[in-house]
Design a protein around this motif. Structure first.
Motif, short mmCIF file in Angstrom:
data_model
loop_
_atom_site.label_atom_id
_atom_site.label_comp_id
_atom_site.label_asym_id
_atom_site.label_seq_id
_atom_site.Cartn_x
_atom_site.Cartn_y
_atom_site.Cartn_z
N ASP A 179 0.67 -1.30 0.05
CA ASP A 179 -0.06 0.00 -0.10
C ASP A 179 0.79 1.25 -0.06
O ASP A 179 1.89 1.31 0.65
CB ASP A 179 -0.91 0.06 1.22
CG ASP A 179 -1.95 -1.15 1.09
OD1 ASP A 179 -2.33 -1.58 0.01
OD2 ASP A 179 -2.60 -1.34 2.15
N GLY A 180 0.41 2.21 -0.91
CA GLY A 180 1.23 3.36 -0.86
C GLY A 180 2.50 3.59 -2.06
O GLY A 180 3.18 4.48 -2.19
N PHE A 181 2.56 2.28 -2.55
CA PHE A 181 3.64 2.21 -3.39
C PHE A 181 3.23 1.42 -4.77
O PHE A 181 2.04 0.73 -4.74
CB PHE A 181 4.87 1.16 -3.18
CG PHE A 181 5.54 2.01 -1.92
CD1 PHE A 181 6.61 2.59 -2.31
CD2 PHE A 181 5.17 1.71 -0.71
CE1 PHE A 181 7.43 3.28 -1.30
CE2 PHE A 181 5.90 2.42 0.31
CZ PHE A 181 6.83 3.27 0.10
N ASN A 182 3.75 2.06 -5.78
CA ASN A 182 3.15 1.36 -7.37
C ASN A 182 4.33 1.34 -8.37
O ASN A 182 5.60 1.56 -7.96
CB ASN A 182 1.77 2.28 -7.77
CG ASN A 182 2.30 3.77 -7.92
OD1 ASN A 182 3.48 3.98 -8.42
ND2 ASN A 182 1.60 4.59 -7.31
N LYS A 183 4.22 1.05 -9.55
CA LYS A 183 4.97 0.81 -10.82
C LYS A 183 5.73 2.23 -10.84
O LYS A 183 7.01 2.06 -11.36
CB LYS A 183 4.52 0.48 -11.86
CG LYS A 183 3.56 1.53 -12.27
CD LYS A 183 2.88 0.84 -13.75
CE LYS A 183 1.97 1.94 -14.29
NZ LYS A 183 1.47 1.59 -15.60
N ASN A 184 5.31 3.26 -10.36
CA ASN A 184 6.07 4.67 -10.40
C ASN A 184 6.76 4.84 -9.50
O ASN A 184 7.58 6.17 -9.42
CB ASN A 184 4.85 5.61 -11.09
CG ASN A 184 4.30 5.33 -12.29
OD1 ASN A 184 5.00 4.87 -13.18
ND2 ASN A 184 3.01 5.73 -12.52
N SER A 185 6.70 4.19 -8.31
CA SER A 185 7.37 4.87 -7.17
C SER A 185 8.82 4.48 -7.06
O SER A 185 9.44 3.53 -7.46
CB SER A 185 6.83 3.79 -5.87
OG SER A 185 5.53 4.15 -5.68
N ARG A 186 9.51 5.78 -7.13
CA ARG A 186 10.94 5.52 -6.95
C ARG A 186 11.52 5.18 -5.72
O ARG A 186 11.07 5.66 -4.72
CB ARG A 186 11.77 6.72 -7.50
CG ARG A 186 11.56 7.26 -8.90
CD ARG A 186 12.44 8.23 -9.56
NE ARG A 186 12.03 9.46 -9.28
CZ ARG A 186 12.49 10.60 -9.72
NH1 ARG A 186 13.60 10.24 -10.54
NH2 ARG A 186 12.46 11.73 -9.53
N ILE A 187 12.31 4.07 -5.56
CA ILE A 187 12.94 3.62 -4.05
C ILE A 187 14.38 3.38 -4.14
O ILE A 187 15.16 3.14 -5.17
CB ILE A 187 12.33 2.18 -4.04
CG1 ILE A 187 10.77 2.09 -3.93
CG2 ILE A 187 12.52 1.47 -2.77
CD1 ILE A 187 9.90 0.79 -3.85
N LEU A 188 14.94 4.01 -2.87
CA LEU A 188 16.37 4.12 -2.66
C LEU A 188 16.82 2.50 -2.62
O LEU A 188 16.58 1.57 -1.98
CB LEU A 188 16.47 4.85 -1.47
CG LEU A 188 18.00 5.01 -1.12
CD1 LEU A 188 18.94 5.65 -2.06
CD2 LEU A 188 18.11 5.63 0.33
N GLY A 189 17.95 2.55 -3.44
CA GLY A 189 18.67 1.06 -3.54
C GLY A 189 19.66 1.18 -2.61
O GLY A 189 20.21 -0.03 -2.20
N TRP A 190 20.05 1.92 -1.84
CA TRP A 190 21.20 2.15 -1.09
C TRP A 190 22.29 1.56 -1.66
O TRP A 190 22.98 1.86 -2.72
CB TRP A 190 20.84 1.20 0.42
CG TRP A 190 20.04 2.12 1.29
CD1 TRP A 190 18.74 2.01 1.59
CD2 TRP A 190 20.39 3.10 2.09
NE1 TRP A 190 18.02 2.86 2.43
CE2 TRP A 190 19.33 3.89 2.80
CE3 TRP A 190 21.62 4.08 2.15
CZ2 TRP A 190 19.47 4.90 3.76
CZ3 TRP A 190 21.63 5.14 3.08
CH2 TRP A 190 20.56 5.39 3.88
N SER A 191 23.01 0.42 -1.19
CA SER A 191 24.26 0.11 -1.62
C SER A 191 24.11 -0.96 -3.08
O SER A 191 25.39 -1.26 -3.75
CB SER A 191 24.90 -0.97 -0.52
OG SER A 191 25.65 -0.39 0.46
#
Length: 448
Positions: A179-191
């Motif tokens: 919930d709150g995320f979708n195919k357009n959500s940019r997510i931090l990959g960290w390392s």
């Protein structure tokens, strides 16, 4: 009564001394982490403050911070009970940067020139929606169950998976978001960003512009034992330089990420501790040093900024991708790469296909083998800025798996023998999230 009061005063003094010695120095890092996290999450992915504080920043001590967003100036200010103000500024094209009081927010700055992938192809080679594909050898009931089990049930907060994407034989066969995320959500990959950084050396090597087996081109090392450290040693985390990678305290990595102006120098300034290629030591400072080396390979800062996108990210259609910079203008190649889950999967596919992207060879096939070959001091766990399963770290998963890995359980897993890429983004690692079981179950749904 007087004796009790005296004891109370002594105890209070002990507490105050402890807070001053043990806690107060950490406040700068706590405020810094919080400001950077809020600025990135808000301005890159559009999350509101409450969502970021309740999820990304619900980390012990970090949750002490109070945060304020200034949308007009694109600035976030954070502190801990009014102490240790830290600021992070967002600049379009460069992401969020944690700044100090000497940073001139009005100074002009260069930004990467971006190009949008334009064709009429469906995902993954284009930006059109993926075509429906049905494989006779896939048990879709088992696949969907394996993916669903990666997520928390309603009301739970343990696995904390945000997204899963599975690509088999170049086709998207499973995709799910919290919930709150979708195919357009940019997510931090960290390392996972480390694996991106390494790839640029493979690209330069294919272009004949660099030899990773030669000594690292660092002037400060030319007159001491560090002159023997090669780029190959750095890519393998095998330089022999000391580094403390501990996010739970004041350490080399936290001082670099939350205090340094020029992160490319944090590892550079360390003295030699061991002979190169004899002691493996995981170091985010090493990767940012590599980012600094990349910068020196290009004639201008603008070329450096453009290169990260025109040679790789935009070329394979990772148009959502953004790698953030430090105050000195270096890409933070160790930690600050953002992208949608679908775009992270594209990066995995590039390596699955040994550098070939829809007919164009981005790097030589030998490079994919290079990054997935264990360095001789990591017990089969690490290659060249990629993690490996050659030592059976995941016992129920194919040994040829190699993968990008990031803090809090980000993963792009590549399975050459299965023609498969699995991406999981989230906020938990082992043991709260069972990667071995998750990967095993997804693979188990595909019959050979």
């Amino acid at each position: 009564m007087k004796k009790s009061l005296k004891v109370l005063v002594i105890l209070l003094l002990i507490v105050l001394v402890y807070l001053r010695i043990a806690i107060y120095p950490q406040l700068d890092l706590i405020s810094g982490f919080s400001a950077k996290s809020v600025a990135s999450g808000h301005f890159i992915d559009g999350r509101n403050l409450e969502t970021i504080q309740q999820n990304d920043n619900d980390i012990p001590k970090v949750d002490w911070a109070t945060n304020e967003i200034n949308d007009t100036e694109k600035l976030v200010t954070s502190n801990v009970h009014g102490l240790k103000d830290r600021k992070a500024i967002y600049r379009e094209g460069l992401g969020a940067t944690l700044i100090n009081d000497d940073f001139d927010i009005n100074k002009p700055y260069e930004v990467p020139k971006r190009t949008q992938l334009k064709n009429d192809l469906s995902y993954p080679y284009g930006n059109l929606e993926p075509k429906d594909s049905v494989f006779a050898n896939i048990d879709y009931s088992k696949l969907n169950e394996a993916v669903a089990n990666a997520f928390d049930r309603k009301g739970e907060k343990k696995k904390r998976t945000r997204s899963v994407v599975v690509v088999y034989k170049g086709k998207l066969i499973a995709e799910k978001y919290a919930d709150g995320f979708n195919k357009n959500s940019r997510i931090l990959g960290w390392s996972m960003t480390k694996s991106l950084t390494a790839t640029y050396f493979g690209i330069l090597q294919k272009q004949g512009k660099i030899d990773i087996m030669k000594p690292a081109p660092i002037a400060e090392w030319k007159n001491d034992e560090r002159k023997n450290i090669t780029i190959n040693d750095l890519l393998h985390m095998n330089s022999g330089l000391p580094w403390e990678e501990d996010y739970g305290k004041i350490s080399d990595v936290t001082k670099m990420l939350f205090q340094a102006e020029d992160m490319s120098r944090s590892q550079l300034e360390k003295p030699s501790q061991f002979k190169p290629n004899t002691h493996w030591n995981y170091s985010s400072g090493t990767t940012n040093l590599l980012s600094g080396i990349l910068r020196k390979q290009l004639k201008t800062h603008q070329e450096y900024l453009d290169f990260w996108y025109n040679s790789l990210l935009d070329k394979i259609g990772m148009n959502s991708a953004l790698v953030e910079t430090d105050m000195a203008g270096n890409f933070v190649g160790s930690s600050y790469g953002w992208a949608t889950t679908r775009d992270w999967a594209k990066f995995g596919l590039l390596y699955l296909h040994q550098g070939n992207w829809n007919g164009e060879q981005i790097f030589d096939p030998s490079w994919a083998k290079y990054v997935a070959t264990p360095t001789n001091t990591s017990n089969g766990r690490y290659g060249a800025q990629f993690w490996l399963n050659s030592g059976d770290y995941f016992p129920d998963v194919p040994k040829d798996m190699f993968y990008c890995s990031g803090y809090q359980g980000q993963m792009v897993a590549i399975f050459p023998s299965q023609d498969l890429v699995i991406v999981r983004m989230g906020l938990t690692e082992e043991p709260d999230f069972d990667f071995n079981g998750f990967l095993k179950n997804v693979i188990g749904s595909i019959k050979k």
